[in-house]
Enzyme design. Structure first.
Site, PDB file in Angstrom:
ATOM      1  N   ASP A  93       0.867  -1.183   0.000  1.00  0.00           N
ATOM      2  CA  ASP A  93       0.000   0.000   0.000  1.00  0.00           C
ATOM      3  C   ASP A  93       0.901   1.230   0.000  1.00  0.00           C
ATOM      4  O   ASP A  93       1.408   1.639   1.049  1.00  0.00           O
ATOM      5  CB  ASP A  93      -0.906   0.026   1.241  1.00  0.00           C
ATOM      6  CG  ASP A  93      -1.954  -1.092   1.241  1.00  0.00           C
ATOM      7  OD1 ASP A  93      -1.656  -2.185   0.701  1.00  0.00           O
ATOM      8  OD2 ASP A  93      -3.048  -0.879   1.793  1.00  0.00           O
ATOM      9  N   LYS A 157      -6.907   3.505  -3.152  1.00  0.00           N
ATOM     10  CA  LYS A 157      -7.220   3.494  -1.724  1.00  0.00           C
ATOM     11  C   LYS A 157      -7.363   4.939  -1.247  1.00  0.00           C
ATOM     12  O   LYS A 157      -6.625   5.817  -1.681  1.00  0.00           O
ATOM     13  CB  LYS A 157      -6.089   2.767  -0.983  1.00  0.00           C
ATOM     14  CG  LYS A 157      -6.196   2.755   0.532  1.00  0.00           C
ATOM     15  CD  LYS A 157      -5.064   1.935   1.161  1.00  0.00           C
ATOM     16  CE  LYS A 157      -5.007   2.126   2.665  1.00  0.00           C
ATOM     17  NZ  LYS A 157      -3.904   1.388   3.299  1.00  0.00           N
ATOM     18  N   LYS A 186     -10.334   0.382  -2.320  1.00  0.00           N
ATOM     19  CA  LYS A 186     -10.175   0.136  -0.882  1.00  0.00           C
ATOM     20  C   LYS A 186     -10.413   1.415  -0.075  1.00  0.00           C
ATOM     21  O   LYS A 186      -9.547   2.276  -0.003  1.00  0.00           O
ATOM     22  CB  LYS A 186      -8.770  -0.411  -0.593  1.00  0.00           C
ATOM     23  CG  LYS A 186      -8.501  -0.626   0.898  1.00  0.00           C
ATOM     24  CD  LYS A 186      -7.108  -1.185   1.144  1.00  0.00           C
ATOM     25  CE  LYS A 186      -6.744  -1.167   2.630  1.00  0.00           C
ATOM     26  NZ  LYS A 186      -5.397  -1.702   2.898  1.00  0.00           N
TER      27      LYS A 186
END
Length: 226
Positions: A93, A157, A186
């Site tokens: 991430d 995300k 996400k």
């Protein structure tokens, strides 16, 4: 209707606070195994330890990269990806370069993401791009999604959990509309109860970044920042 097990399988459980210790990591790993979450998302220095703690459990290790500001030089980000993979991460991430994005330096941002993606994809490691949506307008969120897609990333995300605000329904709506057919989405940050988690999944989210996992899964409301 979602079952507790179904929701658990969408959760990347976050263990990212600077003050969290190795003892906290162990305790969180045990909770992740017990609840069968998808992954435990850890600080780069904790990947090796997390890998051992989660060994043969079915719970993956994910990690953050250039966190929480995305402000490392691109070659440093690429090296961080290489190190994270060597240490055993399954997913990365990364934080996009927020300042460069807001400067309109879109080629820079795309190449910065691409540098991490190229390292990760050689090892079948997925890349999620955190845009810190709270700094962006809805139009900018859409643009950041497009850049992430052009760079070859797998997920978009919303938030680090350490920036302005967390995931909001309107952010997810834009993400799903912009890249939902070709990337995964996400939401993360501020998901502290069952209702919020399920609402994001119903909107089309694929994975959830959650720090208060037990409270969410127990249908309780948690307190705290992530």
């Amino acid at each position: 209707m979602y079952t507790k097990e179904q929701v658990a399988q969408t959760i990347d459980h976050a263990v990212l606070k600077p003050e969290q210790t190795l003892a906290d990591l162990k305790e969180n790993a045990e909770m992740c195994i017990k609840n069968k979450v998808f992954s435990m998302c850890v600080k780069p220095c904790d990947i090796k330890a997390a890998k051992e703690l989660l060994n043969n459990s079915g719970v993956k290790v994910s990690c953050v990269l250039s966190f929480p500001h995305g402000a490392d030089a691109t070659p440093v980000k690429a090296f961080q990806a290489k190190q994270a993979i060597e240490d055993g991460t399954d997913e990365i991430d990364m934080v996009m370069n927020i300042g460069r994005f807001l400067s309109g330096e879109y080629d820079y941002v795309r190449e910065d993401i691409k540098a991490v993606v190229e390292v990760a994809h050689q090892h079948n490691v997925l890349v999620k791009v955190i845009q810190e949506s709270g700094h962006l307008t809805l139009e900018q969120i859409a643009k950041a999604c497009k850049l992430s897609y052009e760079a070859g990333a797998d997920f978009v995300k919303t938030s680090t959990g350490f920036g302005p605000g967390g995931a909001k329904p309107e952010y997810i709506e834009v993400m799903v509309k912009t890249v939902g057919d070709k990337m995964q989405v996400k939401p993360s940050g501020g998901i502290r109860d069952w209702e919020t988690a399920v609402a994001f999944l119903e909107q089309g989210a694929d994975r959830l970044g959650i720090g208060s996992t037990e409270a969410v899964l127990n249908g309780a409301t948690a307190t705290g920042d992530y």
